[in-house]
Write a protein that holds these residues in place. Sequence first.
Motif, PDB file in Angstrom:
ATOM      1  N   GLY A  10      -6.111  -6.111  10.867  1.00 19.48           N
ATOM      2  CA  GLY A  10      -7.040  -5.159  10.293  1.00 19.48           C
ATOM      3  C   GLY A  10      -6.500  -4.655   8.966  1.00 19.48           C
ATOM      4  O   GLY A  10      -5.703  -5.329   8.310  1.00 19.48           O
ATOM      5  N   HIS A  11      -6.953  -3.465   8.560  1.00 16.01           N
ATOM      6  CA  HIS A  11      -6.585  -2.973   7.240  1.00 16.01           C
ATOM      7  C   HIS A  11      -5.208  -2.338   7.221  1.00 16.01           C
ATOM      8  O   HIS A  11      -4.926  -1.424   7.992  1.00 16.01           O
ATOM      9  N   VAL A  12      -4.382  -2.814   6.315  1.00 10.99           N
ATOM     10  CA  VAL A  12      -3.092  -2.185   6.060  1.00 10.99           C
ATOM     11  C   VAL A  12      -3.271  -1.298   4.829  1.00 10.99           C
ATOM     12  O   VAL A  12      -3.729  -1.766   3.786  1.00 10.99           O
ATOM     13  N   VAL A  13      -2.979  -0.020   4.974  1.00  9.25           N
ATOM     14  CA  VAL A  13      -3.129   0.923   3.869  1.00  9.25           C
ATOM     15  C   VAL A  13      -1.747   1.190   3.281  1.00  9.25           C
ATOM     16  O   VAL A  13      -0.785   1.406   4.015  1.00  9.25           O
ATOM     17  N   LEU A  14      -1.654   1.141   1.957  1.00 11.75           N
ATOM     18  CA  LEU A  14      -0.385   1.412   1.285  1.00 11.75           C
ATOM     19  C   LEU A  14      -0.527   2.666   0.452  1.00 11.75           C
ATOM     20  O   LEU A  14      -1.589   2.925  -0.107  1.00 11.75           O
ATOM     21  N   CYS A  15       0.538   3.438   0.354  1.00 13.11           N
ATOM     22  CA  CYS A  15       0.488   4.572  -0.569  1.00 13.11           C
ATOM     23  C   CYS A  15       1.810   4.690  -1.298  1.00 13.11           C
ATOM     24  O   CYS A  15       2.826   4.168  -0.853  1.00 13.11           O
ATOM     25  N   GLY A  16       1.768   5.365  -2.432  1.00 12.48           N
ATOM     26  CA  GLY A  16       2.986   5.559  -3.210  1.00 12.48           C
ATOM     27  C   GLY A  16       2.662   6.359  -4.448  1.00 12.48           C
ATOM     28  O   GLY A  16       1.534   6.824  -4.618  1.00 12.48           O
ATOM     29  N   LEU A  17       3.677   6.557  -5.279  1.00 13.16           N
ATOM     30  CA  LEU A  17       3.415   7.108  -6.591  1.00 13.16           C
ATOM     31  C   LEU A  17       3.014   5.929  -7.469  1.00 13.16           C
ATOM     32  O   LEU A  17       3.461   4.815  -7.252  1.00 13.16           O
ATOM     33  N   GLY A  18       2.187   6.171  -8.437  1.00 18.04           N
ATOM     34  CA  GLY A  18       1.640   5.063  -9.212  1.00 18.04           C
ATOM     35  C   GLY A  18       2.642   4.454 -10.175  1.00 18.04           C
ATOM     36  O   GLY A  18       3.836   4.736 -10.142  1.00 18.04           O
ATOM     37  N   GLY A  19       2.140   3.589 -11.011  1.00 18.84           N
ATOM     38  CA  GLY A  19       2.906   3.004 -12.116  1.00 18.84           C
ATOM     39  C   GLY A  19       4.167   2.298 -11.654  1.00 18.84           C
ATOM     40  O   GLY A  19       4.160   1.522 -10.697  1.00 18.84           O
ATOM     41  N   ILE A  20       5.265   2.598 -12.368  1.00 21.94           N
ATOM     42  CA  ILE A  20       6.523   1.914 -12.090  1.00 21.94           C
ATOM     43  C   ILE A  20       7.014   2.105 -10.663  1.00 21.94           C
ATOM     44  O   ILE A  20       7.726   1.257 -10.139  1.00 21.94           O
ATOM     45  N   PHE A  21       6.649   3.209 -10.025  1.00 21.03           N
ATOM     46  CA  PHE A  21       7.128   3.415  -8.656  1.00 21.03           C
ATOM     47  C   PHE A  21       6.623   2.319  -7.738  1.00 21.03           C
ATOM     48  O   PHE A  21       7.311   1.868  -6.847  1.00 21.03           O
ATOM     49  N   VAL A  22       5.394   1.928  -7.965  1.00 16.53           N
ATOM     50  CA  VAL A  22       4.820   0.868  -7.153  1.00 16.53           C
ATOM     51  C   VAL A  22       5.240  -0.493  -7.695  1.00 16.53           C
ATOM     52  O   VAL A  22       5.722  -1.354  -6.958  1.00 16.53           O
ATOM     53  N   GLU A  23       5.108  -0.655  -9.005  1.00 13.53           N
ATOM     54  CA  GLU A  23       5.302  -1.996  -9.559  1.00 13.53           C
ATOM     55  C   GLU A  23       6.758  -2.402  -9.687  1.00 13.53           C
ATOM     56  O   GLU A  23       7.102  -3.551  -9.445  1.00 13.53           O
ATOM     57  N   VAL A  24       7.602  -1.464 -10.086  1.00 11.49           N
ATOM     58  CA  VAL A  24       8.999  -1.823 -10.318  1.00 11.49           C
ATOM     59  C   VAL A  24       9.863  -1.489  -9.106  1.00 11.49           C
ATOM     60  O   VAL A  24      10.648  -2.294  -8.640  1.00 11.49           O
ATOM     61  N   LEU A  25       9.704  -0.273  -8.604  1.00 13.84           N
ATOM     62  CA  LEU A  25      10.604   0.158  -7.539  1.00 13.84           C
ATOM     63  C   LEU A  25      10.107  -0.245  -6.157  1.00 13.84           C
ATOM     64  O   LEU A  25      10.816  -0.091  -5.179  1.00 13.84           O
ATOM     65  N   LYS A  26       8.887  -0.761  -6.084  1.00 18.52           N
ATOM     66  CA  LYS A  26       8.307  -1.184  -4.799  1.00 18.52           C
ATOM     67  C   LYS A  26       8.411  -0.064  -3.757  1.00 18.52           C
ATOM     68  O   LYS A  26       8.666  -0.311  -2.576  1.00 18.52           O
ATOM     69  N   ASP A  27       8.252   1.150  -4.220  1.00 17.22           N
ATOM     70  CA  ASP A  27       8.388   2.297  -3.322  1.00 17.22           C
ATOM     71  C   ASP A  27       7.016   2.622  -2.730  1.00 17.22           C
ATOM     72  O   ASP A  27       6.323   3.521  -3.193  1.00 17.22           O
ATOM     73  N   VAL A  28       6.630   1.843  -1.723  1.00 22.18           N
ATOM     74  CA  VAL A  28       5.344   2.079  -1.065  1.00 22.18           C
ATOM     75  C   VAL A  28       5.598   2.152   0.431  1.00 22.18           C
ATOM     76  O   VAL A  28       6.525   1.561   0.940  1.00 22.18           O
ATOM     77  N   SER A  29       4.749   2.925   1.131  1.00 24.31           N
ATOM     78  CA  SER A  29       4.831   2.839   2.577  1.00 24.31           C
ATOM     79  C   SER A  29       3.479   2.414   3.107  1.00 24.31           C
ATOM     80  O   SER A  29       2.459   2.564   2.451  1.00 24.31           O
ATOM     81  N   SER A  30       3.520   1.840   4.311  1.00 23.86           N
ATOM     82  CA  SER A  30       2.310   1.216   4.814  1.00 23.86           C
ATOM     83  C   SER A  30       1.912   1.799   6.156  1.00 23.86           C
ATOM     84  O   SER A  30       2.755   2.252   6.920  1.00 23.86           O
ATOM     85  N   GLY A  31       0.621   1.812   6.406  1.00 26.03           N
ATOM     86  CA  GLY A  31       0.113   2.273   7.692  1.00 26.03           C
ATOM     87  C   GLY A  31      -1.068   1.409   8.087  1.00 26.03           C
ATOM     88  O   GLY A  31      -1.702   0.776   7.241  1.00 26.03           O
ATOM     89  N   LEU A  32      -1.338   1.381   9.379  1.00 26.68           N
ATOM     90  CA  LEU A  32      -2.407   0.535   9.883  1.00 26.68           C
ATOM     91  C   LEU A  32      -3.626   1.401  10.172  1.00 26.68           C
ATOM     92  O   LEU A  32      -3.540   2.358  10.939  1.00 26.68           O
ATOM     93  N   ALA A  33      -4.782   1.056   9.538  1.00 31.93           N
ATOM     94  CA  ALA A  33      -5.994   1.838   9.751  1.00 31.93           C
ATOM     95  C   ALA A  33      -6.486   1.641  11.182  1.00 31.93           C
ATOM     96  O   ALA A  33      -6.315   0.555  11.725  1.00 31.93           O
ATOM     97  N   PRO A  34      -7.121   2.651  11.816  1.00 32.06           N
ATOM     98  CA  PRO A  34      -7.346   3.984  11.268  1.00 32.06           C
ATOM     99  C   PRO A  34      -6.090   4.846  11.333  1.00 32.06           C
ATOM    100  O   PRO A  34      -5.286   4.696  12.240  1.00 32.06           O
ATOM    101  N   LEU A  35      -5.985   5.737  10.368  1.00 33.05           N
ATOM    102  CA  LEU A  35      -4.803   6.584  10.273  1.00 33.05           C
ATOM    103  C   LEU A  35      -5.163   8.038  10.539  1.00 33.05           C
ATOM    104  O   LEU A  35      -6.145   8.548  10.002  1.00 33.05           O
ATOM    105  N   GLY A  36      -4.358   8.691  11.355  1.00 34.43           N
ATOM    106  CA  GLY A  36      -4.518  10.126  11.563  1.00 34.43           C
ATOM    107  C   GLY A  36      -3.660  10.893  10.574  1.00 34.43           C
ATOM    108  O   GLY A  36      -2.882  10.293   9.822  1.00 34.43           O
TER     109      GLY A  36
END
Lengths: 693, 693
Positions: free
Chosen positions: A585-611
């Motif tokens: 199903g849907h994997v939702v990712l969140c993080g700070l934008g820009g370099i945090f996502v693109e360079v530092l790969k600092d994202v966390s993931s959750g599986l929808a639906p999310l509480g």
Amino acid sequence: MINQQLLRPESIIVVGASNNIHKPGGAILRNLLNGHYAGQLYAVNPKETEVQGVKAYPTVQDVPTADLAALAIPAAACPDAVETLAEKGVKAFIILSAGFGEETHEGALLEDRIRQAVDAHDAALIGPNCIGLLNTWHHSVFSQPIPPLHPQGVDLISSSGATAVFILESAVSKGLQFNSVWSVGNAAQIGVEDVLAYMDEHFDPEQDSHIKLLYIESIADPDRLLLHASSLIRKGCRIAAIKAGSSESGSRAASSHTGAIASSDSAVEALFRKAGIVRCFSREELTTVGCVFTLPELRGRNFAIVTHAGGPGVMLTDALSKGGLNVPKLEGPLADELKAQLYPGAAVGNPIDILATGTPEHLRLCLEYCEERFDNIDAMMAIFGTPGLVQMFEMYNVLHERMQTCRKPIFPILPSVNTAGAEVADFLAKGHVNFADEVTLATALSRIVNAPRPAANEIELFGVDVPRIRRIIDSIQDDGYIPPYQVQALLRSAGIPVVEEFVSIKKDEILAFARRTGFPVVAKVVGPVHKSDVGGVVLNIKTEQHLRLEFDRMMQIPGATAVMVQPMLKGTELFIGAKYEEKFGHVVLCGLGGIFVEVLKDVSSGLAPLGYEEAYSMIRSLRAYKIIQGTRGQRGVNEDKFAEIIVRLSTLLRFATEIKEMDINPLLATEKHVIAVDARIRIEKNRDSDEEN
Amino acid sequence: MINQQLLRPESIIVVGASNNIHKPGGAILRNLLNGHYAGQLYAVNPKETEVQGVKAYPTVQDVPTADLAALAIPAAACPDAVETLAEKGVKAFIILSAGFGEETHEGALLEDRIRQAVDAHDAALIGPNCIGLLNTWHHSVFSQPIPPLHPQGVDLISSSGATAVFILESAVSKGLQFNSVWSVGNAAQIGVEDVLAYMDEHFDPEQDSHIKLLYIESIADPDRLLLHASSLIRKGCRIAAIKAGSSESGSRAASSHTGAIASSDSAVEALFRKAGIVRCFSREELTTVGCVFTLPELRGRNFAIVTHAGGPGVMLTDALSKGGLNVPKLEGPLADELKAQLYPGAAVGNPIDILATGTPEHLRLCLEYCEERFDNIDAMMAIFGTPGLVQMFEMYNVLHERMQTCRKPIFPILPSVNTAGAEVADFLAKGHVNFADEVTLATALSRIVNAPRPAANEIELFGVDVPRIRRIIDSIQDDGYIPPYQVQALLRSAGIPVVEEFVSIKKDEILAFARRTGFPVVAKVVGPVHKSDVGGVVLNIKTEQHLRLEFDRMMQIPGATAVMVQPMLKGTELFIGAKYEEKFGHVVLCGLGGIFVEVLKDVSSGLAPLGYEEAYSMIRSLRAYKIIQGTRGQRGVNEDKFAEIIVRLSTLLRFATEIKEMDINPLLATEKHVIAVDARIRIEKNRDSDEEN
């Protein structure tokens, strides 16, 4: 499907039984006999009348019926044998033989026939291509080592037989006891998820083991795994798992930003987070976590280290702090009182060092103080090895005795596995585990302590207009990225704040909108795809005059159909993305934008639906979380609104499974608001979803 | 100091020798005898005429002289015994006894007396408070286990006796062989650094061991450690070390930004980087790295995995990729050719899976192809365990034979340490090591591969005006932060570009400066300390008119003595800081500015003086290095200039040791330039540097 005849057979037929214990059919019979199987055993062997002292029959036609049959004969002979035995009333099968679907197409056909025969008779099937099933009742495996068994020991479920064997090798040295070992092989009928489902559905909190260790190569049914793993954990079980293959998909082609970030490993990470499974990456780690699970549950993060050797205490302190655990200083009258009862030179500041000459009585005292007197201690770690002068029986007996009654966990770290080999073996024989390396223990502990609890599977509907979402999705004809107005409409339907924007071909209307929302504004040409390349994006327009000029200029750009204008917002850039993963199903990712996502790969993931709880856990596990909280000199952003948008987005996805990829990038966040500024959504309705991979 | 009598004594006296092997004086004699010590042994025991078959003398007066004396008698009796023996001509002492400086002041005085006696007679002293010294010549330790010994085995040097013992426990199971084990105890005369210095100064590349493992609790003489560790590594040695206590100083008070970031652990990190020492954090890791060091050196990052079991191969692939190592795909005619020689169903894509039924001949083939045919393979990992059906002798013999001649390293991963216990023991007895857990091996390998080479100890003087630096420093009277003009002068003297600035009380001059450098400019009030709080900082002044207004306003601020103006620069914020660490010298930190330093703690450290290679290695080990390189949509910054400034700053510090703390924050960087915009320097000339701690 799993039945009593598989779990506790009154009688077992070994088909292909042999006197040669170097063959699977000989080794499984030896294991059954050595394991003192209490039921009736039969052997099938065309040439013998007795095998390893067990009466043998020439064919499966001749052998009496039984609850369970274990087959160690060539693959081609298995379907007939299973059909004959199933008709006779055999209700459970373990097929050790290889040469099925894992090797050839013909093998897959044989496997199908077996599966059909077994299903038709409502029987259970483990395998083919596995080492078998081992529990406290019967040792129907051909492999070694046979670990020490105990009804409260570990349940190990493994996709791979060889890996199960090697996990046992790693476990045996630590003294870890097992309740059952399942090697599901090709999982023609019963897979890892099915075993877990059975354990969940039949869970008896008094009788059943509370510890499950999994080795998984591919997750066939993520929903089922999630459902039963989280359910078992809620019932008080503790589950750790290795999912092998975390790096394989790094090279997968991806058409969007989110696609590039979300490997299929994000889906596993998200699933484990939601279920509350402790993720491990090696056999050593899995068995160490398993050993920790055998001890009373940790109620806090404060450890006392009791030892008679300085060095390992220091390394352990370092490793615990690195993992977010504490070794609080012990001081004051109580500490002085304890110190006075130890030898001069002993230290009680924590680590508590009773000196090389410290006695078992000293150890007992320290453990008692930590258990009953020091109220800032949640668990004790005892590091006691020896250079070989004295024997450690008495010292380890003190550990044994205290561990019988102590409500706080006591972690035995006994490094002298050679020199004090006899003493360690004696200690393990009493049912204990041993952590030979203190830092390996600390690392495993930090994984456990930092694993989230299983998530409540709530769906947040408040303010989400599901009928409208469906109307929009249903109105879309073509696959691909949908136009901005539909993106906006979908986000708004989910209650996600979106920056106001206005599209028109009339300059007056554009100017009126800008006056209303206030300057500065952003203007973009509508029509051309690569707007920036044709000079179709202008930021920070501060005056009506300037906007007028840009409008006229943009309408001259070839392909221009209109101009879009929106207020120019400021704030911290956040990012949310989602990707549909086959089966998960849907994997939702969140993080700070820009370099945090693109360079530092600092994202966390959750599986929808999310509480909400999960959304907060995702946000807080970002390395850059402190930026969201706000740091010296910089204000934070509204974490509650960020969490809310994650939850709302996951609800949107739940009701719009046609969304295969999307991102909101950036979300602009201040202390007050979090608002979507740009977003892309890719819909896929018309294709077979298998093509995705 | 270390001498031949300590290393290869022709005769040894055990003072306090005992028939009771549960006492140190009994255990050391037993170890000497079991180790077949070839020289003359004497015992000193007041009650016996013979101890464990060795002739005993009642007192140290009575015993004949010898090269070495090992003392296992009460602390208080040691000084007299040492004096007597030293006068008799004993040239080396090992004092096992505890109860010296580590416990009491009286003990420290005893230790002093011993040290004086030993020094006066040019003798060597190991201890007190240690387990002794063990080498291929004599086993003068009271502890167990005694590891397998070999002249090309590991030299272990440990601050802590108990930790040395536990390291040996961890090593023995892996088959790691040792050349010597040094437990320096209180290091009254000989410390870890001294042992290393001796090994360096007397290094014989043909005869001597090339592997050193260190366990260090505190670094008494960082310079000496650096000098000899890096020298040994340049001579072809490989060194790994644990420095325990990495977390203890997190709470140290610090007055500056850099102070808060630079823990004393940064100094250790910097020292190890400069020396080329592989840093480890656990006994398990240290011994695993030690085992890797026994194999031929890796020449690249590409691994082939050969196995007969899928799971561990997948986990190993995951772990190698995580550590920056590769498992390249094998394909094409050569791969097909190999596949054709294996059983049907075998995979050669890498991992190479020869199937559970694969033969020793198959293993040999795979290793040969990887060694001689596949040119994209630098090393092989062989995972071979067993579920117990067949014995592994033949399989492990193939490994043994290939490892004799193969120029590429072959890593044996033999997980079945119980079931194939005899086979593994046989393999180890041939002098090999075993990595029982594949992921632990991969983690250790990535530490080794990612450790820098030892730095050339160059000092870059080009463009650094040392006399001017000294004149400025010498002109400063007071301790504390020095005024901006002196900061600027120091940086300029080192050739570090600093933003131009101009201070004046004359509006015309200020305006003329701004016209010359060009608008926009920044204006700051001079005088008030907290400029921002009083409105004394204005950025981005774009016109002469605006600057005129701000000048007038600022001069009205209470305490204003002048106005400073500088051009307003743009670019990526970088950070450089430095802190003087007692005994280590200046630790230089670098990173991206702002949140990268403050929130993400993404800094790397180096020990001044720094050469270019080290500066680049510091920059490239930043997590956010990709931002410096430039990423999609964002230009990078001038890495060469950044490195140059690091080198120049370190040279400045080398000649201005009075600088105790400083930072340049921000350095603004573009593709062309890197320029210091703001900097602070704290000088300390007048205090005892001990007060710092």
